[in-house]
Design a protein around this motif. Structure first.
Motif, short mmCIF file in Angstrom:
data_model
loop_
_atom_site.label_atom_id
_atom_site.label_comp_id
_atom_site.label_asym_id
_atom_site.label_seq_id
_atom_site.Cartn_x
_atom_site.Cartn_y
_atom_site.Cartn_z
N THR A 56 11.47 1.10 -6.00
CA THR A 56 11.95 2.02 -5.38
C THR A 56 13.48 2.05 -5.34
O THR A 56 14.18 1.14 -5.85
N ASP A 64 12.61 4.68 -1.33
CA ASP A 64 12.06 5.75 -1.89
C ASP A 64 11.81 5.51 -3.28
O ASP A 64 12.35 4.94 -3.81
N LEU A 147 2.41 -3.62 -2.51
CA LEU A 147 2.09 -2.68 -1.46
C LEU A 147 2.27 -3.33 0.00
O LEU A 147 2.74 -2.69 0.72
N ALA A 150 5.88 -3.49 0.65
CA ALA A 150 6.40 -2.04 1.05
C ALA A 150 6.20 -1.45 2.31
O ALA A 150 6.68 -0.53 2.76
N ARG A 151 4.82 -1.82 2.77
CA ARG A 151 4.14 -0.96 3.76
C ARG A 151 5.10 -0.77 4.86
O ARG A 151 5.43 0.51 5.43
N VAL A 154 7.79 1.86 3.93
CA VAL A 154 7.36 3.15 3.24
C VAL A 154 6.19 4.06 3.77
O VAL A 154 5.71 4.97 3.18
N ALA A 155 5.47 3.33 4.63
CA ALA A 155 4.06 3.74 5.00
C ALA A 155 4.32 5.11 5.53
O ALA A 155 3.32 5.89 5.44
N ARG A 157 6.11 7.76 4.34
CA ARG A 157 6.33 8.51 3.43
C ARG A 157 5.34 9.38 2.89
O ARG A 157 4.13 8.90 2.82
N TRP A 159 4.35 10.07 -0.16
CA TRP A 159 3.85 9.81 -1.41
C TRP A 159 3.00 8.42 -1.09
O TRP A 159 2.41 7.90 -1.96
N TRP A 160 3.16 7.78 -0.22
CA TRP A 160 2.69 6.49 0.17
C TRP A 160 1.13 6.40 -0.19
O TRP A 160 0.81 5.63 -0.79
N ARG A 164 -0.58 3.83 -2.85
CA ARG A 164 -1.37 2.78 -2.38
C ARG A 164 -2.80 3.22 -3.18
O ARG A 164 -3.55 2.08 -3.63
N THR A 172 -6.71 5.63 0.98
CA THR A 172 -5.98 5.33 2.28
C THR A 172 -6.73 5.86 3.62
O THR A 172 -6.26 5.26 4.62
#
Length: 187
Positions: A56, A64, A147, A150-151, A154-155, A157, A159-160, A164, A172
């Protein structure tokens, strides 16, 4: 080869004009979905026996994926060129070509004056590349995140769910949509 499938939908997406939705699709694509407005690079690295990580970059809104915006008149060649330029910018070289692993589709039925993108669809594909295949480390500032780490950041976002799905190997949302694969919608 598997077909792309929709795994999430945000109905009434707040960042789009009223009555618009955002769909998240995963699966390999030979050609990027059209029209494409932004491309993102998901650079993934295996961490031995530990969890895989992804790269990121820092932004004012937090971590991001590396991103490049496209001009409105970009065709498929423009998308491929943007992905290669983004890869070169992040890695300082282009080795293996990234592959499209999913996308976010803006579904805008009634644009408003503030929405500058094509309608009814505008796509933001995510192109993945294995760091080992890429042949080195990024040359731009950033962090590798797993993951779980990051969650929290960025959760939200768009693109998440794609990251994932690719890294975690799972959907997801329970009961992922088995929708029809996308068709090109060039305006």
């Amino acid at each position: 080869m598997s077909r792309p499938r929709r795994i999430a939908t945000t109905e009434g997406a707040s960042w789009l004009p009223p009555g618009s939705d955002a769909e998240v699709w995963v699966g390999p694509l030979d050609e990027p979905p059209m029209p494409t407005i932004i491309v993102r690079l998901l650079l993934v690295r295996a961490e031995g026996d530990g969890p895989s990580t992804f790269f990121t970059v820092p932004t004012p809104r937090g971590p991001d994926l590396p991103t490049r915006r496209l001009p409105d008149d970009s065709g498929r060649e423009g998308v491929r060129d943007a992905v290669l330029r983004l890869t070169h910018e992040v890695l300082g070289r282009v080795g293996a070509a990234p592959r499209c692993v999913g996308f976010v589709r803006n579904v805008v039925r009634q644009p408003d004056a503030a929405y500058p993108h094509p309608t009814p669809w505008a796509h933001v594909p995510v192109f993945a590349l294995d760091a080992a295949e890429a042949g080195g480390e990024p040359v731009v500032d950033g962090r590798w995140l797993d993951l779980d780490t990051a969650r929290p950041a960025v959760a939200a976002r768009h693109w998440w769910p794609i990251a994932r799905h690719l890294i975690g190997g799972r959907d997801t949302a329970a009961g992922a949509d088995e929708a029809q694969p996308p068709k090109s919608c060039v305006q």
